[in-house]
Enzyme design. Structure first.
Site, PDB file in Angstrom:
ATOM      1  CE  LYS A  25      -4.433  -0.337   2.203  1.00  0.00           C
ATOM      2  NZ  LYS A  25      -5.034  -0.079   3.581  1.00  0.00           N
TER       3      LYS A  25
HETATM    4  C1  E4P Z   1      -8.454   0.451   3.073  1.00  0.00           C
HETATM    5  O1  E4P Z   1      -7.507   0.122   2.603  1.00  0.00           O
HETATM    6  C2  E4P Z   1      -8.454   1.321   4.584  1.00  0.00           C
HETATM    7  O2  E4P Z   1      -7.574   0.398   5.401  1.00  0.00           O
HETATM    8  C3  E4P Z   1      -9.539   1.370   5.003  1.00  0.00           C
HETATM    9  O3  E4P Z   1     -10.756   1.221   4.292  1.00  0.00           O
HETATM   10  C4  E4P Z   1      -9.722   2.909   5.868  1.00  0.00           C
HETATM   11  O4  E4P Z   1     -11.002   3.019   6.377  1.00  0.00           O
HETATM   12  P1  E4P Z   1     -11.395   4.398   7.417  1.00  0.00           P
HETATM   13  O5  E4P Z   1     -11.722   5.313   6.774  1.00  0.00           O
HETATM   14  O6  E4P Z   1     -12.762   3.469   7.987  1.00  0.00           O
HETATM   15  O7  E4P Z   1     -10.249   4.108   8.517  1.00  0.00           O
END
Ligand code: E4P
Length: 217
Positions: free
Chosen positions: A84
């Site tokens: 990521k």
């Molecule tokens: C995606 O890869 C992220 O980890 C995640 O969806 C972030 O979500 P949040 O806005 O609930 O922290």
């Protein structure tokens, strides 16, 4: 649309995989810390061994050189790791190098169509528009997913769209209608997707009728 779990909770991941509906996992530093994991490598390896598909793991350093170094290190931990990388100029540079070395990237923290377009051009395998966080500031997060899917289709771009930052089951339905390839959902949303009160009432009634007949015989 495929379903990934957005968690670093080992029990939730095991349960999701047992259900046969979870084909990947996304993690982030917040999720890892929330579960109290101290050893990044150990927990990533454990998750990767459970999940029959891609596991997104975020780089937690800044600067192109440091990100590249850490991305390559993380990628060596398991064959199903996806790195990521945030949607920034540095992130694009890192993504283009990793893509050339066949290391898969999930371009994360995507909040605009232009970021998604650039992610794909740089060679990202996945892009993650954060729907809930856009909703939180009064934007329509799901329309971003729709626009990205449409624009990728126009040019046959192969980057997969992961609807991320999902808050509730309705998000999943809209993401599926929009043609998102994947929705990454918290475990609680997965359980909400399964549940329906009429299913529970129906089971109860069938069992009740069955017991009545069995008692008579
Ligand atoms: C995606 O890869 C992220 O980890 C995640 O969806 C972030 O979500 P949040 O806005 O609930 O922290």
């Amino acid at each position: 649309m495929r379903i990934f779990l957005d968690t670093a909770n080992i029990e939730q991941i095991k349960q999701g995989v047992r259900l046969g509906v979870v084909s990947g996992v996304t993690t982030n530093p917040t999720l890892i810390v929330k579960e109290g994991h101290r050893d990044y490598k150990a927990v990533v390896k454990e998750i990767c061994a459970i999940v029959p598909g891609p596991v997104s793991v975020e780089v937690v350093v800044e600067g192109v050189t440091a990100m590249l170094e850490q991305a390559k290190e993380i990628a060596s931990w398991a064959t199903n790791v996806v790195i990521k990388i945030p949607a920034t100029a540095e992130g694009l540079e890192v993504t283009s190098v990793l893509a050339k070395e066949q290391i898969k990237v999930n371009m994360t923290l995507c909040f605009s169509v232009n970021q998604a377009l650039l992610a794909s051009l740089a060679g990202a395998s996945y892009v993650s528009p954060f729907v809930g966080r856009l909703d939180d500031i009064g934007n329509d997060g799901m329309s971003l997913v729709e626009d990205i899917v449409d624009i990728y289709k126009n040019y046959n771009l192969t980057t997969k769209v992961i609807a991320a930052s999902i808050r509730h089951p309705q998000h999943c339905i809209i993401a599926a209608k929009a043609g998102a390839h994947i929705a990454t959902v918290p475990y609680q949303v997965l359980t909400q997707m399964i549940k329906h009160p009429l299913t529970d009432i129906g089971i109860e009634r069938f069992f009740c009728d069955w017991r009545r007949v069995s008692d008579d015989t």
